[in-house]
Motif scaffolding. Sequence first.
Motif, short mmCIF file in Angstrom:
data_model
loop_
_atom_site.label_atom_id
_atom_site.label_comp_id
_atom_site.label_asym_id
_atom_site.label_seq_id
_atom_site.Cartn_x
_atom_site.Cartn_y
_atom_site.Cartn_z
N VAL A 121 0.95 -1.21 -0.10
CA VAL A 121 0.07 0.06 -0.22
C VAL A 121 0.87 1.28 -0.05
N CYS A 122 0.49 2.21 -0.27
CA CYS A 122 1.05 3.76 -0.17
C CYS A 122 0.12 4.58 0.80
N THR A 123 0.42 4.52 1.98
CA THR A 123 -0.66 5.09 2.90
C THR A 123 -0.77 6.69 2.80
N LEU A 124 0.55 7.27 2.29
CA LEU A 124 0.53 8.76 2.19
C LEU A 124 -0.12 9.01 0.67
N CYS A 125 0.21 8.34 -0.26
CA CYS A 125 -0.33 9.00 -1.50
C CYS A 125 -0.61 7.70 -2.44
N SER A 126 0.26 7.47 -3.40
CA SER A 126 0.17 6.31 -4.29
C SER A 126 1.60 5.85 -4.81
N CYS A 127 2.48 5.68 -4.06
CA CYS A 127 3.64 5.47 -4.61
C CYS A 127 3.41 3.92 -5.19
N TYR A 128 4.46 3.61 -6.31
CA TYR A 128 3.97 2.37 -6.91
C TYR A 128 5.08 2.03 -7.92
#
Length: 223
Positions: A121-128
Amino acid sequence: MDPAKEEIVGSSDHDHDHDGPGPHGAPLTETQLRVKALESLLVDKGLVDPAALDALIDTYETQVGPHNGARVVARAWVNPAFKQRLLENASAAIAELGFAGRQGEDMVVIENTSKVHNLVVCTLCSCYPWPVLGLPPVWYKSAAYRSRAVFDPRGVLREFGLELPKHVEVRVWDSTAELRYLVLPERPAGTEGMSEEQLAALVTRNAMIGVARVPSPAKAARP
Ligand code: FE
């Protein structure tokens, strides 16, 4: 349009449409309209080159995507030495297959086993990890996924159709701008005789995020 079809359409005296226009005449969504307006403005003002835009879009639509990650996974399944390199230094091992670039500089690969299931998951934004998975799906960026993956990972997995036995430990990994995680799913049963290419075709994006398992080919073939 072929004449037979034209005839059928012409014979109907419907003058309005219940289901909206067909695929060829589908109206643009508000976002699509906004993107088109922005693009033509930027091109008109000479701020962007339409060819550069096309190249970018082509990159993320056809070249970069989960099919790259699937090749990494399949290679790891058939090649123990590669798998070891992948788990020790993911960015370097992934680059061996030619996948590198923005948002893939610092990769970590985590392995699913019969005892441990990993979820990213990326809890802060959408790191992928773009070079191996392409751009993130909408749900990955949603507030619901980003929060619930942390406090109720089993519940989230259940909603994705994955019910994990109690003895399987769930580990949640928070991707950030510094580190991006990729799950190495378990190789499914019934794939012993398959080639690397055939294996790659089984690997799904969701399995590499950790919200699914790679189905065994017998299950995948079921209608
Ligand atoms: Fe992020």
